[in-house]
Write a protein that holds these residues in place. Structure first.
Motif, PDB file in Angstrom:
ATOM      1  N   LEU A   7      41.874 -16.870  21.332  1.00 47.43           N
ATOM      2  CA  LEU A   7      42.969 -15.966  21.860  1.00 47.43           C
ATOM      3  C   LEU A   7      42.278 -14.449  21.876  1.00 47.43           C
ATOM      4  CD1 LEU A   7      45.627 -14.938  23.187  1.00 47.43           C
ATOM      5  CD2 LEU A   7      46.520 -14.863  20.825  1.00 47.43           C
ATOM      6  N   ALA A  39      50.683 -11.581  22.076  1.00 49.89           N
ATOM      7  CA  ALA A  39      49.689 -12.168  21.299  1.00 49.89           C
ATOM      8  C   ALA A  39      50.373 -13.024  20.081  1.00 49.89           C
ATOM      9  CB  ALA A  39      48.565 -11.425  20.727  1.00 49.89           C
ATOM     10  N   VAL A  43      50.526 -17.194  19.837  1.00 51.73           N
ATOM     11  CA  VAL A  43      50.015 -17.580  18.333  1.00 51.73           C
ATOM     12  C   VAL A  43      51.103 -18.754  17.919  1.00 51.73           C
ATOM     13  CG1 VAL A  43      49.268 -17.348  15.973  1.00 51.73           C
ATOM     14  CG2 VAL A  43      48.407 -16.000  17.791  1.00 51.73           C
ATOM     15  N   VAL A  51      41.472 -16.057  16.563  1.00 47.46           N
ATOM     16  CA  VAL A  51      41.969 -14.797  17.175  1.00 47.46           C
ATOM     17  C   VAL A  51      40.957 -13.650  17.143  1.00 47.46           C
ATOM     18  CG1 VAL A  51      43.732 -13.311  17.480  1.00 47.46           C
ATOM     19  CG2 VAL A  51      44.384 -15.586  16.998  1.00 47.46           C
ATOM     20  N   THR A  53      40.749  -9.671  18.201  1.00 40.03           N
ATOM     21  CA  THR A  53      41.575  -8.778  18.367  1.00 40.03           C
ATOM     22  C   THR A  53      40.717  -7.321  18.316  1.00 40.03           C
ATOM     23  OG1 THR A  53      43.607  -7.671  18.161  1.00 40.03           O
ATOM     24  CG2 THR A  53      42.641  -8.636  16.154  1.00 40.03           C
ATOM     25  N   VAL A  78      40.893 -14.440  11.894  1.00 35.14           N
ATOM     26  CA  VAL A  78      41.063 -13.372  12.856  1.00 35.14           C
ATOM     27  C   VAL A  78      39.897 -12.546  12.856  1.00 35.14           C
ATOM     28  CG1 VAL A  78      42.305 -11.593  13.595  1.00 35.14           C
ATOM     29  CG2 VAL A  78      43.562 -13.565  12.683  1.00 35.14           C
TER      30      VAL A  78
END
Length: 469
Positions: A7, A39, A43, A51, A53, A78
């Motif tokens: 993502l 987002a 998720v 992810v 970001t 992340v």
């Protein structure tokens, strides 16, 4: 080509499109969005492997998004993208749980490395969790099967792994080791647990009746067949059929059992039709079936059919650390039955139980505790409450010493005693004994036949008697 679902979150669509192009070129499946709130919704609804970001976004920044993603999906790594490549930014990202961070302008090679490591990290964490859960299941004790020794943990592991398969399982162990309890544990952990568990001891039924018992019969099939009978294979449909002492199965019944296992159908005695059955078949024996096959007392093709997975249940002498666990288990059970409360073992009695060899295994220990509870004068089992053979037992030793010539025997007699002792230590497994002794199996059989005929060594002490030379 790589695999993984990523993502990408950035408030600028152009940046999202660029990152998507780079990652998809490497084989990743990429979803993009320009809102941190969106987002979080994605998720929650989907399973992403990582992810990616941006740090600076309106409404909700990358650090807060990272914190909230990990609150929802703690296993998803992340990676934060920031235009501020300072040490404080890196520390802030790591503090909220980010796996890694990269700076703008984004270097495509560094991006691929960061994402690849993040996904690999998640895969390793998932594998560790899986292995831990399998280990816990494998070694978890089972109802009515008491044991904490490494030997029993191996048994628990095998039970857990074969429970949901329909493969044939041969449970081998000496008399009294609890083979039927292991079979029940397999059934209770399987997808057939709500079906029947049907057990039969093949040694307890005459050969003339065993076929009818297993496969059923039609009315009038033989003299006493006044009504139709459903055999155990069909009675066990939807569940498990346990054939105990399969090594005692008469030769004339063995090909019929083999056909039933191969075809998954049974033909009742006196019938010309075959009926399908849906039962898992577990077997058990205290014999060494390899030796029975060698001696042509058991069909080789049937042996391989039932011996898809073998579980060796250790004798109690090989799991001495479980003796007191089992003794206390039986003590509570029989104390409740006899109306006695808060019973325990005295230290000298416990020492006697641990040192005894338990040739009758768990069954003998259970009977010993049952009798001791009945004889106990108070709420503690003393040495005098134990059976005489347990009280007077001394560990067996085979001593060869030149300065203790209590008995002089021939080399043949010494060999006889040693062979029988090795055979006893390996639980009667002639193949294993032959390997230990360095003989081929035919030589061992020939020597054992000679001993049985009384041709070697004279009377001499039995293999159960300590030998001093």
């Amino acid at each position: 080509m790589s695999e993984g679902k990523i993502l990408v979150v950035d408030d600028e669509q152009e940046t999202c499109d660029l990152l998507q192009m780079v990652l998809e070129r490497e084989g990743y499946s990429v979803t993009t969005c320009t809102s941190a709130q969106r987002a979080l919704e994605l998720v929650s609804a989907q399973d992403f492997d990582s992810v990616l970001t941006d740090l600076q976004m309106p409404e909700m920044g990358g650090l807060e998004l990272c914190e909230r993603v990990l609150g929802t999906r703690p296993s998803v790594p992340v990676v934060v993208i920031t235009g501020q490549g300072s040490l404080e930014t890196a520390i802030g990202a790591m503090r909220v749980g980010a796996y890694d961070f990269i700076t703008k302008p984004v270097d495509s090679k560094l991006l691929i490395v960061a994402v690849s490591r993040a996904i690999q990290h998640r895969g390793l964490e998932e594998e560790v969790k899986r292995l831990r859960s399998v280990a816990l299941i494998d070694e978890a004790p089972m109802d009515n099967v008491v044991g904490a020794s490494s030997a029993m943990r191996r048994v628990f592991g095998l039970v857990a792994r074969v429970a949901d398969a329909d493969a044939g399982v041969l449970i081998h162990g000496e008399t009294g080791t609890g083979k039927e309890l292991i079979a029940r544990a397999i059934h209770d952990r399987s997808r057939r647990k709500d079906g029947p568990f049907v057990a039969i001891n093949c040694a307890s039924i005459p050969a003339s009746l065993l076929e009818s018992e297993l496969f059923g019969h039609e009315r009038g099939a033989f003299t006493d067949a006044k009504t139709q009978r459903t055999g155990l294979f069909l009675q066990a449909s939807g569940g498990t059929l346990f054939l105990d002492e399969i090594g005692e199965l008469p030769l004339e019944v063995q090909p019929k059992l083999l056909r039933a296992l191969q075809e998954r159908k049974v033909r009742p005695v006196g019938s010309n039709r075959e009926i399908p059955f849906d039962a898992r078949v577990l077997t058990a024996t205290n014999r060494i079936l390899e030796d029975e096959v060698y001696e042509r007392r058991f069909r080789e093709d049937l042996f391989y059919r039932i011996n898809v997975v073998k579980i060796d249940v250790p004798p109690l002498r090989e799991r001495s650390g479980d003796v007191l666990h089992l003794a206390r288990h039986f003590l509570k059970q029989y104390a409740d039955r006899h109306g006695k409360v808060d019973m325990d073992l005295s230290p000298p009695a416990a020492e006697k139980l641990i040192s005894y060899s338990w040739p009758g295994n768990v069954r003998e220990l259970e009977n010993c505790i049952d009798g001791a509870v009945a004889l106990a004068r108070n709420n503690r089992i003393e040495v005098d409450d134990l059976p005489e053979k347990v009280r007077s037992f001394r560990p067996e030793k085979f001593v060869v010493s030149a300065n203790q010539p209590e008995e002089i025997v021939t080399i043949d007699e010494l060999e006889r005693r040693y062979i029988l002792r090795v055979l006893s230590l390996v639980g009667g497994n002639k193949s294993r004994a032959a390997q230990v002794l360095g003989f081929d199996r035919r030589t061992l059989y020939r020597k054992l036949e000679r001993y049985q005929s009384g041709q070697a060594g004279g009377a001499g002490p039995s293999s159960e008697t300590p030998a001093r030379i």
